[in-house]
Motif scaffolding. Structure first.
Motif, PDB file in Angstrom:
ATOM      1  N   SER A 106       0.865  -1.269  -0.076  1.00  0.00           N
ATOM      2  CA  SER A 106       0.103  -0.050   0.127  1.00  0.00           C
ATOM      3  C   SER A 106       0.760   1.304  -0.117  1.00  0.00           C
ATOM      4  N   HIS A 107       0.263   2.295  -0.678  1.00  0.00           N
ATOM      5  CA  HIS A 107       1.090   3.573  -0.689  1.00  0.00           C
ATOM      6  C   HIS A 107       0.588   4.282   0.631  1.00  0.00           C
ATOM      7  N   ILE A 108       1.359   5.045   1.287  1.00  0.00           N
ATOM      8  CA  ILE A 108       1.001   5.690   2.426  1.00  0.00           C
ATOM      9  C   ILE A 108       0.798   7.316   2.217  1.00  0.00           C
ATOM     10  N   CYS A 122     -10.112   6.131   1.541  1.00  0.00           N
ATOM     11  CA  CYS A 122     -10.181   5.275   0.642  1.00  0.00           C
ATOM     12  C   CYS A 122      -8.909   4.934  -0.275  1.00  0.00           C
ATOM     13  N   ASP A 123      -8.208   5.943  -0.737  1.00  0.00           N
ATOM     14  CA  ASP A 123      -7.004   6.006  -1.398  1.00  0.00           C
ATOM     15  C   ASP A 123      -5.663   6.326  -0.607  1.00  0.00           C
ATOM     16  N   MET A 124      -5.194   5.207   0.255  1.00  0.00           N
ATOM     17  CA  MET A 124      -5.612   3.759   0.231  1.00  0.00           C
ATOM     18  C   MET A 124      -5.399   3.526   1.978  1.00  0.00           C
ATOM     19  N   LYS A 125      -5.394   4.281   2.923  1.00  0.00           N
ATOM     20  CA  LYS A 125      -5.154   3.828   4.151  1.00  0.00           C
ATOM     21  C   LYS A 125      -6.042   2.819   4.679  1.00  0.00           C
ATOM     22  N   ASP A 167       5.032   7.908  -2.074  1.00  0.00           N
ATOM     23  CA  ASP A 167       5.287   8.805  -3.429  1.00  0.00           C
ATOM     24  C   ASP A 167       4.406   8.144  -4.588  1.00  0.00           C
ATOM     25  N   GLU A 168       3.524   7.104  -4.233  1.00  0.00           N
ATOM     26  CA  GLU A 168       2.725   6.530  -5.388  1.00  0.00           C
ATOM     27  C   GLU A 168       2.245   7.561  -6.252  1.00  0.00           C
ATOM     28  N   GLU A 169       1.665   8.810  -5.490  1.00  0.00           N
ATOM     29  CA  GLU A 169       0.971   9.435  -6.060  1.00  0.00           C
ATOM     30  C   GLU A 169       1.682  10.630  -7.137  1.00  0.00           C
ATOM     31  N   SER A 170       3.235  10.391  -6.851  1.00  0.00           N
ATOM     32  CA  SER A 170       4.001  11.179  -7.856  1.00  0.00           C
ATOM     33  C   SER A 170       5.074  10.321  -8.573  1.00  0.00           C
ATOM     34  N   PRO A 200      -3.772  -3.155  -2.344  1.00  0.00           N
ATOM     35  CA  PRO A 200      -5.409  -2.650  -1.970  1.00  0.00           C
ATOM     36  C   PRO A 200      -5.621  -1.405  -2.275  1.00  0.00           C
ATOM     37  N   GLU A 201      -5.555  -1.065  -3.624  1.00  0.00           N
ATOM     38  CA  GLU A 201      -6.017   0.086  -4.333  1.00  0.00           C
ATOM     39  C   GLU A 201      -7.663   0.364  -3.977  1.00  0.00           C
ATOM     40  N   PRO A 202      -8.399   1.456  -3.935  1.00  0.00           N
ATOM     41  CA  PRO A 202      -9.840   1.254  -4.082  1.00  0.00           C
ATOM     42  C   PRO A 202     -10.390   1.131  -5.170  1.00  0.00           C
TER      43      PRO A 202
END
Ligand SMILES: [Zn+2]
Length: 436
Positions: free
Chosen positions: A92-94, A123-126, A157-160, A186-188
């Protein structure tokens, strides 16, 4: 083994999965700039260490974004079962995107209303991360024998782009056999949907060139902005209509993304933007522009392509349009740069990780799983390209459309159901009981 007792145990952990989601959301790991990564990684690592996991903190030294004020710290936790089995890894990305405006409660408050936890990253994604932790802990508490290993990672840094997160770990063997065999992210994507992969992406920058001159006598110069507008006109009237006719057989969701697409991500021409504003008397204040003909104009293109296309052709098609302008338009000159690219991925539907998850969905929810593909990339791209592991899916609680929106939430029932599904899938993969 019917695992009824495992499912009951997870049912009894409803408050625990909610509390863990809340604890994670209350650490505002906003990216950019990459705040509070270490606190979040430690929360996860310290919890799992207490339950017998071997925990490693890996700082992505030298990776994009890593600096002492905002260290890129990832956590990887591993629990060894009996020897001879395979490893299931939950990644999971934090990081979360900025809260933005429009919230009806504190975006980092993690309030509960109507059976949902609200907050940035729920939801994204904690929420998905919390479900995977509860799933693994329940397996261990039940004392169920398994061969192989369970791993949980929290990455940055998944978002970037994930270069300091999964990308960095993949380069260092963290997602490669024989260490890891199956990855669930576990992405939403929804509690009953299995995401097999994603479309491809090419990010590029096109620069048109001109000649600088005084803005009062534009005929003495050559405007790069005018040249760029000719290029954009071709993109809009020729390329985009063509792309919208290219359909993919992959089950991309939403269906509007089952074609090729192009977005002009940003555009900048001429002198550096002058940030003047108007004062109370409606007079400009701050730095004012000076009159020049633009000698450069740059556009960043975000081209998403389908499995039926290839990267070389995607780029060649754009270069051909630029070359055509070079022939037909006096003074037209351009440069083109690759920013980044990833090819489409699709995990086979008969991969053990897909079959095990689909069986678990049917068991827990009493309905068949559906299979989807994502319009955008996520960390699976690094696992496939760098770690060369194609046994990877995205599966987790939450509604994708809520990601990055105000009043983002995750449903508590979904957290519990997906924890059950992750536990059954992991157990099946580590026990080697894979026949459908
Ligand atoms: Zn995400």
């Amino acid at each position: 083994m019917n695992n009824d007792s495992l499912l009951k145990r997870i049912e009894s952990k409803r408050d625990e999965v909610v509390a863990l989601t809340q604890d994670l959301v209350r650490i505002p790991t906003t990216n950019p700039p990459g705040d509070a990564y270490e606190a979040c990684a430690r929360l996860l690592g310290e919890r799992l260490a207490k339950r017998g996991f071997a925990v490693e903190y890996i700082r992505a030294t030298g990776a994009p974004g890593d600096r002492d004020s905002h260290p890129r710290i990832n956590v990887v936790a591993r629990y060894e079962g009996q020897p001879g089995g395979e490893c299931v890894h939950f990644n999971s990305h934090i990081d979360v995107v900025e809260a933005g405006s429009g919230w009806s409660s504190d975006p980092f408050g993690a309030d509960i209303r109507d059976g949902k936890v609200y907050g940035r990253g729920t939801c994204d994604m904690k929420g998905g991360l919390a479900s995977s932790v509860i799933a693994c802990e329940a397996i261990l508490e039940e004392g169920l024998p398994f061969a192989g290993a369970l791993e949980i990672s929290g990455t940055v840094d998944e978002e970037s782009g994930g270069f300091a997160g999964v990308g960095y770990l993949a380069e260092r063997g963290y997602f490669t056999k024989p260490r890891v065999h199956h990855v669930i992210i576990p992405e939403p994507l929804g509690v009953d949907r299995i995401c097999l992969g994603h479309r491809g992406v090419w990010w590029g920058e096109v620069e048109t060139l001109g000649r600088i001159a005084h803005g009062s006598m534009p005929f003495l110069g050559d405007s790069a902005i005018n040249h760029m507008s000719a290029f954009i006109h071709l993109l809009e009237t020729q390329l985009q209509p063509r792309l919208s006719q290219r359909h993919t057989a992959e089950p991309v969701e939403p269906p509007g993304a089952r074609v090729s697409t192009l977005n002009i991500n940003s555009l900048h021409g001429g002198q550096v933007e002058q940030l003047f504003s108007m004062d109370a008397l409606n007079r400009p204040t701050g730095d004012l522009p000076s009159p020049v003909v633009a000698h450069s104009c740059r556009a960043v293109l975000d081209r998403r392509f389908i499995a039926e296309e290839n990267l070389e052709a995607v780029k060649a098609e754009i270069v051909a349009m630029l070359d055509e302008l070079k022939c037909s338009r006096p003074g037209f000159n351009y440069g083109i740069k690759d920013i980044m690219s990833f090819v489409p991925t699709a995990t086979p539907k008969d991969a053990p990780v897909v079959l095990a998850t689909a069986r678990a969905i049917a068991r827990v929810l009493g309905r068949e799983a559906s299979y989807i593909s994502s319009p955008g990339t996520y960390d699976q791209k690094h696992i496939v390209r760098t770690a060369k592991l194609d046994a990877c899916i995205a599966y987790g609680p939450g509604i994708l459309n809520l990601a990055h929106q105000p009043d983002e939430y995750v449903g508590i029932q979904e957290l519990v159901d997906s924890a059950k599904i992750m536990a059954l899938a992991a157990l099946s993969l580590t026990q080697g009981t894979r026949a459908p």
